[in-house]
Design an enzyme around this catalytic site. Structure first.
Site, short mmCIF file in Angstrom:
data_model
loop_
_atom_site.label_atom_id
_atom_site.label_comp_id
_atom_site.label_asym_id
_atom_site.label_seq_id
_atom_site.Cartn_x
_atom_site.Cartn_y
_atom_site.Cartn_z
N ASP A 31 0.84 -1.20 0.00
CA ASP A 31 0.00 0.00 0.00
C ASP A 31 0.88 1.25 0.00
OD1 ASP A 31 -3.26 0.21 0.68
OD2 ASP A 31 -2.11 2.07 0.87
N ARG A 152 -17.08 -8.61 -5.61
CA ARG A 152 -18.54 -8.45 -5.58
C ARG A 152 -19.10 -8.63 -4.18
NH1 ARG A 152 -19.66 -13.04 -8.68
NH2 ARG A 152 -21.52 -12.47 -9.80
N LYS A 204 -19.71 -7.28 -13.96
CA LYS A 204 -19.66 -6.56 -12.69
C LYS A 204 -20.49 -5.26 -12.77
CE LYS A 204 -18.46 -4.34 -9.09
NZ LYS A 204 -17.98 -4.45 -7.78
N CYS A 258 -20.35 2.25 -5.31
CA CYS A 258 -20.48 1.30 -6.42
C CYS A 258 -21.73 1.53 -7.24
CB CYS A 258 -20.52 -0.12 -5.87
SG CYS A 258 -19.18 -0.45 -4.74
N LYS A 314 -26.00 3.35 3.92
CA LYS A 314 -27.02 2.31 4.15
C LYS A 314 -26.94 1.81 5.58
CE LYS A 314 -24.52 -1.69 2.40
NZ LYS A 314 -24.62 -2.84 1.54
#
Ligand code: SAJ
Length: 420
Positions: A31, A152, A204, A258, A314
């Site tokens: 990273d 996913r 996707k 997304c 959410k």
């Protein structure tokens, strides 16, 4: 034992790296953020979700995982960096994917496999990834192999979905597909679906676009239900009893990194996408719809104050990326509303997050924007004396209406017009 360099130690890259490290591979997690690398070196997770720390502990005790700042030689390179949305151009911003591929170039050797998990528009592996990696002097499909294996997993249940969901694996040629499948079979318990890289890229984006269009339909039904004075929640629930109908839930708009973004990646180079564009527009307009409802409820009140319940995009997570709450709050402020915020999951945000009692003090209306389960079992008596007026707008159909009504609240639910 295959050696894998995983570029990007975020919400997807890190658990993926750890799953490989716990299932027979030697993994180096790379990273560019020094804090992430240092935290991992200290044996700690830079962020938490169910099962993550145990996975890190397992990899450390097996001595199969280490975090580093720089790419090194390996058998496999896996790219799991973010693909931000370029909102000005309305297309995928591939700068991190490009830079990750460029970091691989000096270390690329014959027979290496490069896997892209980051979300990318169709043709990216075949065109841009190939072009960059071939700067190494090696040829794709002859000397090295490339595939797209899109992530996913749903935030909040990442680990379970990474292991048990089916996986799509699309190589730039059959050998790339097979090499990738041989690797993922080590920890994936779902089925592996083998296809081409461009098809995998499209799949996707289709999945998230399907969800966006379906939610837009639910949001449009909501506004139609208002016109007919019926309850859209009841109508959707009954319609969904049909064996071939599955309408998603309406709400204050679509957030996250997304679903609200991927439709743009899918259509950035397409000629015909009017349904998808229209759905984006409908979902993006939901904060205005909710505000209109609040304005009607508080018409004539001087210096109105509202309390937003939930700014996470959410329920039951602390993630606020692209939350529709932000647009709602900005619009409400422009209309002269004072806005206070309560969210039991989010600790820090661009607006102050208050404790429950402070957030409702002097408020004329609570506006529920997120479906945190806490809101479904809330007992309003505890804080109601702090409110100036007893109004609540529920955009998620989550509150227990009976309880709130008993305490004296006037309730408005989106998609139910004036119905209580
Ligand atoms: N939402 C509604 N109504 C619904 C469902 C969702 O308004 O009925 C809203 C949510 O409140 C939220 C937004 O849509 O604001 C997106 O939430 P989500 O739970 O549908 O999806 P994400 O963005 O958390 O995760 C999605 C998942 N994609 C699919 O289910 C097809 C996940 O599997 C992907 O891995 C993820 O996108 C991703 O990274 O692409």
């Amino acid at each position: 034992m295959s050696k894998i360099c995983v570029l990007g130690q975020g919400y997807i890259g890190l658990p993926t790296a750890l799953l490989f490290a716990n299932n027979g591979c030697e993994v180096v997690g790379i990273d560019v953020n020094k804090h992430v690398v240092d935290t991992l070196k200290a044996g700690k997770m830079p962020f938490e979700e169910t099962g993550f720390q145990e996975l890190l502990d397992g990899a450390i005790s097996r001595k199969t995982f280490r975090a580093e700042s720089f790419v090194e030689e390996a058998d496999v390179f896996l790219v799991a960096v973010p693909t931000p949305f370029d909102s000005e151009m309305r297309m995928a911003d591939l700068r991190y994917v490009i830079s990750a591929c460029e970091m691989i170039v000096p270390h690329l050797r014959k027979d290496n496999l490069v896997i892209i998990e980051s979300t990318i528009p169709p043709n990216t592996c075949d065109k841009q990834v190939k072009q960059i990696l071939e700067k190494s002097g090696l040829k794709m499909c002859e000397d090295f192999y490339v595939s797209h294996c899109p992530e996913r997993a749903i935030p909040g249940n990442t680990l379970r979905e990474m292991v048990y969901n089916d996986r799509v694996i699309g190589g730039v040629d059959e050998k790339s597909t097979q090499l990738t499948a041989d690797l993922y079979v080590s920890f994936v318990k779902g089925n592996l679906h083998l296809t081409t890289s461009t098809t995998a890229e499209m799949i996707k984006l289709m999945e998230n676009t399907f969800r966006d269009v379906n939610i837009a339909l639910a949001n449009e039904f909501t506004q139609i239900a208002d016109d007919y004075n019926i309850n859209v929640w009841e109508a959707i629930e009954i319609a969904n009893k049909h064996p071939r109908v599955n309408i998603l839930k309406p709400g204050p708009g679509v957030g996250g990194h997304c679903i609200a973004i991927d439709p743009w990646f899918l259509t950035e180079n397409a000629n015909n996408s009017s349904l998808i564009m229209m759905s984006r527009q409908i979902n993006d307009s939901m904060p205005q719809y909710v505000l209109k409802m609040v304005k009607e409820m508080l018409a004539g009140i001087e210096n109105p104050t509202i309390t937003v319940f939930g700014v996470a995009y959410k329920g039951d997570i602390a993630d606020t990326r692209a939350t529709p709450a932000k647009k709602f709050i900005k619009l409400a402020e422009k209309e002269g509303f004072r806005v206070k915020i309560y969210d039991p999951f989010v600790e820090e945000w661009s607006y102050p997050i208050l404790g429950l009692e402070e957030a409702v003090e002097g408020s004329d209306c609570i506006v529920v924007l997120t479906d945190h389960s806490e809101f479904s079992s809330m007992e309003p008596e505890i804080f109601t004396r702090k409110m100036r007026r007893l109004n609540i707008v529920d955009t998620r159909s989550i509150i227990n209406k009976k309880i709130w009504k008993k305490v004296g609240y006037t309730i408005r639910l989106i998609g139910t017009s004036g119905q209580k």
